[in-house]
Each structure stands twice: as C-alpha cells, then as structure tokens.
Design a protein around this motif. Structure first.
Motif, short mmCIF file in Angstrom:
data_model
loop_
_atom_site.label_atom_id
_atom_site.label_comp_id
_atom_site.label_asym_id
_atom_site.label_seq_id
_atom_site.Cartn_x
_atom_site.Cartn_y
_atom_site.Cartn_z
N UNK A 151 10.49 -7.66 -7.58
CA UNK A 151 9.47 -6.67 -7.24
C UNK A 151 8.17 -6.97 -7.95
N UNK A 152 8.23 -7.32 -9.22
CA UNK A 152 7.02 -7.68 -9.96
C UNK A 152 6.32 -8.86 -9.29
N UNK A 153 7.10 -9.86 -8.94
CA UNK A 153 6.56 -11.06 -8.31
C UNK A 153 5.88 -10.74 -6.98
N UNK A 154 6.44 -9.77 -6.28
CA UNK A 154 5.91 -9.41 -4.96
C UNK A 154 4.66 -8.52 -5.05
N UNK A 155 4.59 -7.64 -6.08
CA UNK A 155 3.56 -6.60 -6.07
C UNK A 155 2.47 -6.71 -7.13
N UNK A 156 2.79 -7.25 -8.30
CA UNK A 156 1.90 -7.07 -9.44
C UNK A 156 0.54 -7.73 -9.27
N UNK A 157 0.48 -8.94 -8.74
CA UNK A 157 -0.84 -9.57 -8.56
C UNK A 157 -1.72 -8.75 -7.63
N UNK A 158 -1.13 -8.21 -6.58
CA UNK A 158 -1.88 -7.37 -5.66
C UNK A 158 -2.38 -6.10 -6.37
N UNK A 159 -1.53 -5.49 -7.17
CA UNK A 159 -1.92 -4.29 -7.91
C UNK A 159 -2.97 -4.60 -8.96
N UNK A 160 -2.84 -5.77 -9.56
CA UNK A 160 -3.82 -6.18 -10.57
C UNK A 160 -5.20 -6.30 -9.95
#
Length: 197
Positions: A151-160
């Motif tokens: 989940x982190x790999x899928x979402x975090x860059x986008x959220x950042x």
C-alpha cells in the motif's frame, strides 16, 4: 498483501500503537519526536484523530479535530481515549464485506485490503514515532511492515506530491530490512533517537 493481509494488518497495527502508548512514562508526554516540532502527546493525538477519520468516513462523519493541529484535543487519559477510537475503527471495518472494492477513506475510495493497510500504515508509523521518542525497545515488526509495504508503495509518492503529508523519502541503510525500508520511504530516519534530535 504480503504475510499479513486485509483487516489483520489493521488489527496488528492498532495493537502495536496500544502497546507503545500504554508504555509511555508520564514524564515523556512532552518529549520531542521524529515528527518535527511535535511532542509525544501531539503525535498520539494526531494518530488518534487520523484513525477516527478512517472510521467515521465510512458513515459520512468527520473527526472531532484537525489532525494537523493535534494540540486542539486529547483531554483525559491518553490510553483510554485512544482505545475508544481504535475500537470504533475496528468495529466499522469489521462490518464491511470482505470483497468491498470501494471503501471510503480520508484519501479517497479504495479496495478493502488497501483501505485497511492505509489506516494501518498511519497507526504503525506513529506508534514507531512514539516508541522511538520514549526510548522503548518496540521496533516496527518486519511482518507488519511487509503487510503495509504494498500500500505504501502504491500510494505514498502520490500523497507526498498531492497532499504533502509525508516528508521526502530517505535512503535506507539496509535495503533488506523491510521495517527500515518502510520507515525511510515514509520520510523517517529509522535510527532516530531522542539524543540525536
């Protein structure tokens, strides 16, 4: 998900947060944390409000405070206040069908395993913040980090990029240590200590 899946990753993350918070010494609530400019009490309240948001969004309600102004709430016993919210979230997620593919979250709808792991990621990283800040020997477990990682790999860059809710990613010293890699990816120094703050 890897190893820990679906609701189990959220349960494990909540257990980790409870364990860490229950062990905070009374004198440590005002200690600095890896979250710049926030004390242990503020990080706990931020985590509590975030978890409240994950539970309440399922019913269209909103949390009682702004998580980015965590000094605005958390009166009373921290352990009891946290437990009340975590029970509400667990109950709300337990009522969802296992194949739900549009679960509302504060970050938008997503399939249940990702929704649960996103809430788990938030709880786990703040549990680690508090553990590190209060000198507890309670590291983020490898299997929990592995359950959160997809989940982190899928979402975090986008959220950042979109919300600026995560600090820039750091380089992990040990790329084979899943907990260290996850913390570094979420912008934490996995080797942070109060003495080095």
């Amino acid at each position: 998900m890897t190893n820990i899946q679906g609701i189990e990753v959220l349960t494990r993350s909540h257990d980790y947060l409870r364990e860490v918070v229950a062990a905070v010494p009374e004198a440590a609530w005002t200690a600095p944390t890896p979250c710049s400019e926030w004390t242990v009490r503020q990080v706990l309240n931020h985590a509590r409000i975030d978890q409240q948001a994950y539970g309440l969004v399922l019913t269209g309600d909103r949390p009682d405070s702004d998580p980015f102004h965590p000094e605005d709430a958390l009166a009373g016993d921290p352990v009891a206040e946290l437990d009340k919210v975590l029970r509400m979230v667990a109950d709300a997620y337990a009522q969802l069908p296992a194949d739900a593919d549009q679960v509302p979250t504060p970050l938008g709808p997503m399939p249940l395993p990702f929704a649960a792991a996103t809430a788990a990621m938030d709880a786990a990283v703040h549990a680690w913040d508090i553990a590190a800040a209060t000198g507890q020997n309670r590291p983020l477990a490898t299997d929990l980090a592995e359950g959160i990682w997809p989940t982190a790999d899928r979402l975090v860059d986008q959220l950042r990029d979109s919300y600026r809710v995560f600090a820039p990613a750091r380089e992990a010293k040990d790329e084979y240590d899943r907990a260290e890699t996850l913390l570094a990816f979420l912008g934490r120094d996995p080797h942070w200590t109060p003495a080095g703050s």
